[in-house]
Design an enzyme around this catalytic site. Structure first.
Site, short mmCIF file in Angstrom:
data_model
loop_
_atom_site.label_atom_id
_atom_site.label_comp_id
_atom_site.label_asym_id
_atom_site.label_seq_id
_atom_site.Cartn_x
_atom_site.Cartn_y
_atom_site.Cartn_z
N HIS A 1 7.15 -14.74 -20.34
CA HIS A 1 6.04 -13.85 -20.00
C HIS A 1 4.69 -14.45 -20.40
O HIS A 1 3.71 -14.32 -19.70
CB HIS A 1 6.21 -12.51 -20.75
N CYS B 1 9.82 -25.68 -5.00
CA CYS B 1 9.35 -24.32 -5.23
C CYS B 1 9.63 -23.84 -6.66
O CYS B 1 9.47 -22.67 -6.96
CB CYS B 1 9.95 -23.35 -4.22
C1 PEP Z 1 14.29 -22.47 -9.21
O1 PEP Z 1 15.42 -22.36 -9.69
O2 PEP Z 1 13.51 -23.40 -9.46
C2 PEP Z 1 13.78 -21.46 -8.26
C3 PEP Z 1 12.64 -21.62 -7.63
O3 PEP Z 1 14.51 -20.32 -8.13
P1 PEP Z 1 14.54 -19.16 -9.24
O4 PEP Z 1 13.54 -19.50 -10.30
O5 PEP Z 1 14.24 -17.90 -8.53
O6 PEP Z 1 15.96 -19.24 -9.72
#
Ligand code: PEP
Ligand code: MG
Length: 581
Positions: free
Chosen positions: A184, A501
């Site tokens: 957070h 991402c």
């Molecule tokens: C990741 O694992 O980097 C991702 C983008 O998915 P999440 O954080 O939602 O698992």
């Protein structure tokens, strides 16, 4: 001069004197009640009502995520189940402070046992309890210090309520001993644009003693008033810097401010200094943040985490509920690319209607595409809702499957998307196997997107939810970078997109390295877009590749970051900062 390393948030740099936040008070003593049970209960409930009112008042002074977190905490203070347990405890002769502490600990432990998203909220519950106990015991509310001048806040960790309300005219930077890139504190620091280095390890905020509330013997790494430089891009905290280091930091601060004015404006597209386009996209968990993401310059959405909409749902959401949400989001991004990820249920994002609650190790269990194959009806409903939402709007919808292991799973997903008329279907690279087999995976689908949060977790065998393992969950680790390089090279060979991402894309210097490794687009929390856009605009593809090569050749995350940063610093010194076009 001593240097500590941690996880930097953003690329800002700050310097100033330290003010330490007192560590949390020890648990209240379990002494018998002084008052009658009804009076102890009254004391406890009055404290909780006061805490709730205080949190609501704080929420009203802020907005966005900070406001939502504070309001959720205010609700925790009013929770009837917690209040009823407190009543039982005071009836049994417990004093008010102990009853509050014990009741919140009971519910906090169940949340930790539930794991994932719920476990992360246990810290918020603990903070509510600490506030109420301080109220009952007539102690000051735990929180940030107020030394009367601008300062660098040093804390073991920060509760959301503390972070959300930091006085930004006074707090120059944050340094915490604990907390990782997805905590957070990290999320709020990123949103508020605070320079932060988290998870630096032992910084001397040891348990209380009578003489000094911070020190129980031993020499703390830092004392109040000591000057430090907090460099988020480098992920370092320098204690007692030399005059030269202070002057260099001040110059860097000025250069960043100039750069933001000149090239980082949100109207510019993401591109390298040589003109190579790198679309900069937003990570979103609901349509609520879509307008703000556009205002912050998101060129589209690179990761729409659909499971965040249903974390509290007991049954699978209806096609209508889903259609409405997807249509809302797609309408904001008319004509733009939007990558919707189908439900990533399990582990840190458990969904009651899809995940068993007795898995010994949910992160390695029925998660992502595995859970969807086990509940194909849920996947089909979601694809139908997405397809209808795409038909009703003019956004360019791409769909993506989470936690894919190999080509067979990619082929399964592509085939089922085709049945629903969804032309662009891709998968996430989050499991090392998928990175190692990236070319065969790409042969079966249209694109891949690297989820560095999970890829780091699975490569380094370090639970992403454990703050104490934050030093290992570092996407700068060359083992993680080598896997990303495999995916990047495969994408180049077959001419398909390789996005990133995970949180790594929000780290401006790492973003440059990711492009050097072959990433063709980057998706991140919208507040990070401006810094990443400005940083990318300073380097050519060749320079990004050189930085990536330096990082790949290193043997640790710290060394990789230092090596890449050295190459980038030398590159920008050689050509000067190139403004974004
Ligand atoms: C990741 O694992 O980097 C991702 C983008 O998915 P999440 O954080 O939602 O698992
Ligand atoms: Mg993931």
């Amino acid at each position: 001069m001593t240097t500590f390393s941690g996880v930097g948030i953003g690329r800002g740099i700050a310097q100033g004197p330290v003010a330490r936040m007192a560590p949390p008070a020890p648990p209240p003593s379990r002494l018998a009640a002084h008052l009658a049970p009804a009076e102890e209960l009254e004391l406890a409930l009055t404290a909780l009502t006061g805490v709730s009112a205080d949190l609501i008042a704080r929420a009203e002074r802020t907005d966005g995520t900070a406001q939502a977190v504070l309001l959720a905490q205010a609700e925790m203070a009013e929770d009837p189940e917690v209040r009823s347990l407190i009543e039982q405890l005071t009836d049994q002769g417990c004093n008010a402070a102990w009853a509050v502490y014990a009741a919140f600990s009971h519910f906090g432990d169940s949340m930790i046992a539930a794991g994932g998203f719920h476990a992360e909220r246990a810290a918020d519950l603990k903070d509510v309890a600490a506030r109420a106990v301080a109220h009952i015991e007539g102690q000051p509310t735990p929180g940030a210090p107020d030394p009367g001048h601008p300062y660098v806040l040093v804390a073991r960790d920060l509760a959301p309520a503390d972070t959300a309300l930091l006085d930004l005219s006074q707090v120059l930077a944050i340094v915490t001993e604990e907390g990782g890139p997805t905590s957070h504190t990290a999320i709020l620091a990123r949103e508020m644009g605070i320079v932060a280095v988290l998870g630096v390890g032992d910084f001397g905020l040891t348990p209380a003693s009578a003489a000094d509330p911070f020190d129980a013997g031993g020499t703390p790494a830092v004392r109040d008033g000591q000057v430090v430089i907090v460099d988020a891009a480098a992920g370092t905290v320098v204690v007692d810097p030399t005059a030269e280091a202070l002057a260099a930091a001040a110059a860097q601060q000025e250069a960043l401010a100039e750069e933001e004015k000149a090239g980082g404006g949100s109207r510019n597209w993401g591109r390298l200094a040589d003109g190579t386009r790198i679309p900069l996209l937003a990570n979103l968990g609901s349509s609520a943040g879509a307008d703000e993401a556009r205002a912050l310059g998101a060129e589209g959405v690179g990761l729409f985490r659909t499971e965040f909409l249903f974390l509290d749902a007991a049954v699978a959401p209806s096609i209508d509920t889903q259609w409405q949400e997807y249509t809302r989001l797609l309408s904001v991004f008319s004509g733009r690319k939007v990558v919707a990820r189908v439900l990533d249920a399990g582990a840190d994002k458990p969904l009651a209607f899809m995940n068993p609650d007795d898995e010994p190790n949910p992160a390695l269990g029925l998660r992502g595409i595995r859970a969807l194959r086990a509940h194909e009806d849920v996947l089909r409903t979601q694809l139908q809702a997405l397809s209808e939402a795409a038909d009703a709007t003019s956004a360019d919808l791409w769909v993506m499957a989470p936690m894919v292991t190999d080509a067979a799973e990619a082929a399964y997903f592509k085939a089922i998307c085709t049945e629903y008329g969804l032309p662009r279907a891709g998968v996430m690279i989050e499991i090392p196997a998928a990175a190692l087999l990236a070319e065969s995976v790409l042969a079966e689908c249209d694109f891949v997107s690297v989820g560095t949060n999970d890829l780091a977790q699975y490569t380094l065998a370090a639970d992403r939810l454990l703050g104490t393992k934050a030093y290992l969950q570092d996407p700068w680790h060359p083992a993680v970078l080598r896997l990303i390089a495999l995916a990047g090279a495969a994408g180049l060979r077959v001419g398909k997109d390789v996005g990133v991402c995970g949180e790594a894309a929000a780290d401006p210097r790492l973003a440059v390295v990711l492009v050097g490794l072959g990433a063709t687009s980057l998706s991140m929390a919208p507040p990070a877009l401006q810094d990443v856009r400005a940083e990318l605009s300073k380097y050519s593809r060749e320079q990004a590749k050189a930085a990536a090569d330096a990082a790949l050749a290193a043997s640790s995350a710290v060394a990789a970051r230092a090596a890449a940063c050295a190459v980038l610093t030398a590159s920008s010194a050689a050509v000067g900062a190139v403004p974004a076009r």
